[in-house]
Motif scaffolding. Sequence first.
Motif, mmCIF file in Angstrom:
data_model
loop_
_atom_site.group_PDB
_atom_site.id
_atom_site.type_symbol
_atom_site.label_atom_id
_atom_site.label_comp_id
_atom_site.label_asym_id
_atom_site.label_seq_id
_atom_site.Cartn_x
_atom_site.Cartn_y
_atom_site.Cartn_z
ATOM 1 N N ASN A 98 -36.929 13.166 -17.085
ATOM 2 C CA ASN A 98 -35.962 13.686 -18.050
ATOM 3 C C ASN A 98 -35.769 12.706 -19.201
ATOM 4 O O ASN A 98 -35.775 13.097 -20.375
ATOM 5 C CB ASN A 98 -34.642 13.955 -17.345
ATOM 6 C CG ASN A 98 -33.649 14.714 -18.216
ATOM 7 O OD1 ASN A 98 -33.505 14.459 -19.398
ATOM 8 N ND2 ASN A 98 -32.912 15.632 -17.621
ATOM 9 N N ALA A 99 -35.604 11.422 -18.866
ATOM 10 C CA ALA A 99 -35.318 10.416 -19.892
ATOM 11 C C ALA A 99 -36.481 10.249 -20.861
ATOM 12 O O ALA A 99 -36.275 10.022 -22.062
ATOM 13 C CB ALA A 99 -34.984 9.084 -19.230
ATOM 14 N N MET A 100 -37.711 10.348 -20.367
ATOM 15 C CA MET A 100 -38.863 10.174 -21.244
ATOM 16 C C MET A 100 -38.920 11.242 -22.329
ATOM 17 O O MET A 100 -39.424 10.994 -23.429
ATOM 18 C CB MET A 100 -40.152 10.203 -20.419
ATOM 19 C CG MET A 100 -40.463 8.911 -19.700
ATOM 20 S SD MET A 100 -42.117 8.947 -18.980
ATOM 21 C CE MET A 100 -42.206 7.296 -18.277
ATOM 22 N N MET A 101 -38.411 12.429 -22.025
ATOM 23 C CA MET A 101 -38.452 13.542 -22.977
ATOM 24 C C MET A 101 -37.107 13.789 -23.644
ATOM 25 O O MET A 101 -36.987 14.688 -24.482
ATOM 26 C CB MET A 101 -38.883 14.814 -22.234
ATOM 27 C CG MET A 101 -40.227 14.717 -21.541
ATOM 28 S SD MET A 101 -41.596 14.644 -22.715
ATOM 29 C CE MET A 101 -41.470 16.276 -23.445
ATOM 30 N N ALA A 102 -36.090 13.020 -23.277
ATOM 31 C CA ALA A 102 -34.719 13.345 -23.677
ATOM 32 C C ALA A 102 -34.521 13.342 -25.187
ATOM 33 O O ALA A 102 -33.851 14.224 -25.733
ATOM 34 C CB ALA A 102 -33.739 12.374 -23.015
ATOM 35 N N SER A 176 -36.701 5.827 -21.208
ATOM 36 C CA SER A 176 -36.468 6.649 -22.396
ATOM 37 C C SER A 176 -37.143 6.022 -23.617
ATOM 38 O O SER A 176 -37.788 6.721 -24.414
ATOM 39 C CB SER A 176 -34.971 6.816 -22.643
ATOM 40 O OG SER A 176 -34.726 7.619 -23.773
ATOM 41 N N LEU A 177 -37.005 4.718 -23.768
ATOM 42 C CA LEU A 177 -37.667 4.032 -24.874
ATOM 43 C C LEU A 177 -39.187 4.074 -24.722
ATOM 44 O O LEU A 177 -39.919 4.246 -25.707
ATOM 45 C CB LEU A 177 -37.189 2.579 -24.943
ATOM 46 C CG LEU A 177 -35.735 2.377 -25.390
ATOM 47 C CD1 LEU A 177 -35.341 0.918 -25.233
ATOM 48 C CD2 LEU A 177 -35.544 2.831 -26.829
ATOM 49 N N PHE A 178 -39.660 3.935 -23.495
ATOM 50 C CA PHE A 178 -41.106 3.995 -23.252
ATOM 51 C C PHE A 178 -41.660 5.360 -23.645
ATOM 52 O O PHE A 178 -42.707 5.460 -24.299
ATOM 53 C CB PHE A 178 -41.401 3.715 -21.778
ATOM 54 C CG PHE A 178 -42.861 3.733 -21.429
ATOM 55 C CD1 PHE A 178 -43.633 2.591 -21.552
ATOM 56 C CD2 PHE A 178 -43.479 4.901 -20.983
ATOM 57 C CE1 PHE A 178 -44.984 2.605 -21.240
ATOM 58 C CE2 PHE A 178 -44.826 4.924 -20.669
ATOM 59 C CZ PHE A 178 -45.582 3.774 -20.798
ATOM 60 N N GLY A 179 -40.957 6.418 -23.245
ATOM 61 C CA GLY A 179 -41.408 7.758 -23.589
ATOM 62 C C GLY A 179 -41.362 8.034 -25.070
ATOM 63 O O GLY A 179 -42.128 8.863 -25.583
ATOM 64 N N LEU A 180 -40.492 7.332 -25.790
ATOM 65 C CA LEU A 180 -40.379 7.517 -27.238
ATOM 66 C C LEU A 180 -41.413 6.684 -27.986
ATOM 67 O O LEU A 180 -42.005 7.151 -28.967
ATOM 68 C CB LEU A 180 -38.965 7.132 -27.685
ATOM 69 C CG LEU A 180 -38.561 7.500 -29.110
ATOM 70 C CD1 LEU A 180 -38.580 9.012 -29.322
ATOM 71 C CD2 LEU A 180 -37.189 6.929 -29.434
ATOM 72 N N TRP A 181 -41.633 5.456 -27.544
ATOM 73 C CA TRP A 181 -42.565 4.570 -28.229
ATOM 74 C C TRP A 181 -44.019 4.879 -27.890
ATOM 75 O O TRP A 181 -44.900 4.747 -28.722
ATOM 76 C CB TRP A 181 -42.273 3.109 -27.858
ATOM 77 C CG TRP A 181 -40.994 2.574 -28.404
ATOM 78 C CD1 TRP A 181 -40.281 3.042 -29.474
ATOM 79 C CD2 TRP A 181 -40.267 1.437 -27.907
ATOM 80 N NE1 TRP A 181 -39.159 2.278 -29.668
ATOM 81 C CE2 TRP A 181 -39.120 1.282 -28.727
ATOM 82 C CE3 TRP A 181 -40.461 0.543 -26.867
ATOM 83 C CZ2 TRP A 181 -38.187 0.269 -28.524
ATOM 84 C CZ3 TRP A 181 -39.538 -0.460 -26.653
ATOM 85 C CH2 TRP A 181 -38.415 -0.593 -27.482
ATOM 86 N N ASN A 187 -47.729 9.841 -18.919
ATOM 87 C CA ASN A 187 -48.278 10.091 -17.580
ATOM 88 C C ASN A 187 -48.543 8.781 -16.843
ATOM 89 O O ASN A 187 -48.358 8.695 -15.626
ATOM 90 C CB ASN A 187 -49.568 10.905 -17.675
ATOM 91 C CG ASN A 187 -49.302 12.341 -18.080
ATOM 92 O OD1 ASN A 187 -48.228 12.893 -17.838
ATOM 93 N ND2 ASN A 187 -50.287 12.975 -18.708
ATOM 94 N N PHE A 188 -48.972 7.762 -17.599
ATOM 95 C CA PHE A 188 -49.173 6.446 -16.987
ATOM 96 C C PHE A 188 -47.845 5.888 -16.478
ATOM 97 O O PHE A 188 -47.773 5.314 -15.389
ATOM 98 C CB PHE A 188 -49.785 5.487 -18.000
ATOM 99 C CG PHE A 188 -49.891 4.070 -17.513
ATOM 100 C CD1 PHE A 188 -50.926 3.682 -16.679
ATOM 101 C CD2 PHE A 188 -48.942 3.118 -17.877
ATOM 102 C CE1 PHE A 188 -51.017 2.374 -16.215
ATOM 103 C CE2 PHE A 188 -49.027 1.816 -17.424
ATOM 104 C CZ PHE A 188 -50.077 1.435 -16.585
ATOM 105 N N GLY A 189 -46.787 6.058 -17.280
ATOM 106 C CA GLY A 189 -45.473 5.589 -16.850
ATOM 107 C C GLY A 189 -44.996 6.301 -15.595
ATOM 108 O O GLY A 189 -44.433 5.676 -14.686
ATOM 109 N N LEU A 190 -45.216 7.600 -15.515
ATOM 110 C CA LEU A 190 -44.825 8.351 -14.319
ATOM 111 C C LEU A 190 -45.629 7.907 -13.102
ATOM 112 O O LEU A 190 -45.092 7.822 -11.991
ATOM 113 C CB LEU A 190 -45.015 9.854 -14.568
ATOM 114 C CG LEU A 190 -44.103 10.481 -15.624
ATOM 115 C CD1 LEU A 190 -44.465 11.942 -15.842
ATOM 116 C CD2 LEU A 190 -42.636 10.360 -15.221
ATOM 117 N N SER A 191 -46.901 7.617 -13.317
ATOM 118 C CA SER A 191 -47.733 7.135 -12.211
ATOM 119 C C SER A 191 -47.242 5.784 -11.704
ATOM 120 O O SER A 191 -47.281 5.505 -10.497
ATOM 121 C CB SER A 191 -49.197 7.032 -12.653
ATOM 122 O OG SER A 191 -49.700 8.304 -13.010
#
Length: 274
Positions: A98-102, A176-181, A187-191
Amino acid sequence: MVESDAARTVTIDAPRPVAQTTRATAVDVLVSLTASDLRARYGRGPLRIFKWLLDPFALVGVYLLLVTFVLSTGGRAPGLSIACAVVPFQLIMSTVMNAMMAVTTRRTIILNMGFRRALIPVASALTESVAFLASFTLFMLMMAAYRVEPTSALVWLPLVVAANIFFAIGIAYPTSLFGLWFRDLRNFGLSFIRTLFFLAPGLVAFSQIHGRAHEWLQFNPLTGLFEAYRAVLLFGEAPAPWEILYPCGCALVMLLVFVPFYRSEQRQFAKIVE
């Protein structure tokens, strides 16, 4: 006439309770963001209650039922033991997703409204926490299947859940910052987050792991969370202090490090999501 103007001036210039206004505004923002997320996920009407209750079974319930009623595995109440890891991890995992796409999913309100954007990761964790509460039906089902009776240790469960949610809030900011930057690396972060589950005593209890692995796994904050749930629900005892304090300490460090970064970056959100 002069006295009347003076009195009116005093009334107009009287200081407002700034602290109360700020607190109320933050609560309003969190409630609004969380409610909008829940409506998008569960829809409206009475049927959303059934979807809320059935979602945990769609995510992990089938696997737990397979372990409990089909597969023959050793150990004490293996299905319940795995549930004590899978269910709290699902809160962490869903919060990260959720946070990665928030920020990007809230593009419209970011471009058109002014609000405290630093609360977006907290809203992500709160949204998933509401969904997480429905997962407690899995705990009840597993305890009934293995005839594990509830004990007085359940009084510690709210503290364990609070630590679980606090850790979810802590990890929501860096992810959240990782998903934005790094949108291409989501997908790597989720893994990486999934890998943390397998580097913790998720499939077997911590007491069944020996040697150097037993020592190294203590550094994973998920280890403390999983074992805290097992202590309360499976073994009927109070969790060890480190099982609560270490995950909360890791969450606090993440908040101290990444909240200032998030506050500085939030000024650029409108440009990033355009």
